[in-house]
Write an enzyme that holds these catalytic residues in place. Sequence first.
Site, PDB file in Angstrom:
ATOM      1  CG  HIS A   1      -2.065  -0.989   1.067  1.00  0.00           C
ATOM      2  ND1 HIS A   1      -2.706  -1.560   2.150  1.00  0.00           N
ATOM      3  CD2 HIS A   1      -2.654  -1.527  -0.033  1.00  0.00           C
ATOM      4  CE1 HIS A   1      -3.642  -2.395   1.723  1.00  0.00           C
ATOM      5  NE2 HIS A   1      -3.621  -2.399   0.407  1.00  0.00           N
TER       6      HIS A   1
ATOM      7  CG  HIS B   1      -3.417  -5.372  -8.182  1.00  0.00           C
ATOM      8  ND1 HIS B   1      -3.134  -4.137  -7.647  1.00  0.00           N
ATOM      9  CD2 HIS B   1      -4.376  -5.908  -7.387  1.00  0.00           C
ATOM     10  CE1 HIS B   1      -3.877  -3.932  -6.579  1.00  0.00           C
ATOM     11  NE2 HIS B   1      -4.643  -4.988  -6.388  1.00  0.00           N
TER      12      HIS B   1
END
Length: 421
Positions: free
Chosen positions: A264, A394
């Site tokens: 993150h 992703h």
Amino acid sequence: MKSAVPAVATPKWVTLTSHRTWLLGQAETLFDVFERNSLNPAGGFYDLDMQCKPFAPGKPPGSKPGRQIHVTTRMVHCFAIAHLMGRPGADVMIDHGMDFIWNGHRDTRNGGYFWGVGYQEPTDDTKQAYGHAFVLLAASSAKVAGHPDADRLLADISTVLAERFWEEGPGATAEEFTRDWQPFDKYRGQNSNMHLTEALMAAFEATGDNDYLRKAERIADLIIRRHAAENNWHVAEHFGEDWKLDREYSGSPVFRPYGTTPGHWLEWARLLLQLWELGGRKLSWLPDASKNLFRQAVKDGWDHEKGGFYYTLDWSGKARIRDRYWWPCCEGIGAAAFLNAVDGDAFFEEWYRNIWNFSAARFIDKEHGGWFPQLGDDLQPNTGPFYGKVDIYHALQACLIPLLPTTGSITRGLIETGVKL
């Protein structure tokens, strides 16, 4: 996991036609796999097993025969990208996903969108900020792609987010509600707010409405400028209603694990630069924060002996969940590409190569297609909590972000310049 030839001594990979062609080829392979096997005739999309075939009902272990909203919406987003790239057949996937968001996930009685939908009824009827953020992303990407139902979806999800989730005081979103909009608890989470920032920027690009951009800037200010900066650029994940850090919280191993999640930090590193660009480069703290997050992630989160990013760290900075997941590498690639373009320090080129070298060797399944979602400490594919070949989002973005300008999202780049080899 260092490059054999110093990055400074050779041209940047993204300037090489051969590298750009390889990236585009990887993106097309992902489209091939998910276009061929994901579409569920009963609505939504199948989860795929390790051979990229649809999972049978009840597989993987303990699962329900349902379809989760983040998968449905990410497929719409990704095939909106495919449409903008001129891929024939992408419209079928967008139509299918948009229909299921509206007629499958949407709660026609109470409003909002169910997390999981089975074949008779919802398998998980909670209303989660994470899922609603991706509805906004799907609607925004579909609008850029010119889908006729995009405005309807964008208006609905924007209203739900504004009236049910957004909390103007802290400048961030609440986390989750029951089917009839009763709050679960006082938990507030970084992850859902990070993805809402991504979606808000996409909505701003699609509409020009500055309210979306203002909200994105407020979330970034809360999560990064205030909290991450105070924690040595370790992005804190879990908070109480008052947005005080809860260091002891441990929830879902996928979405709310204990400790911190270096992937993150990498994701935010890219999003902050995108936010800086969209805001006219007015918020001067954003580029430095981006660089600090990236450098801290590769320092603390990367296994400097074997390679790959650990999934989580404890509060001392040591690896807690040592498995390497695919998505932090994907986000590291995107962040390194952005920083390499904006900053130019050879450090970012070196890490762009390091992460791609590891990902190509360990995550890309050259036999069946797609990416292995996780590796054990022996760097071999394993399972739990992820099973099969997880959604395209992703990996696709890792392949395409380096091919496009840093002035906005993938969809904006495709509209403005397209992919140039």
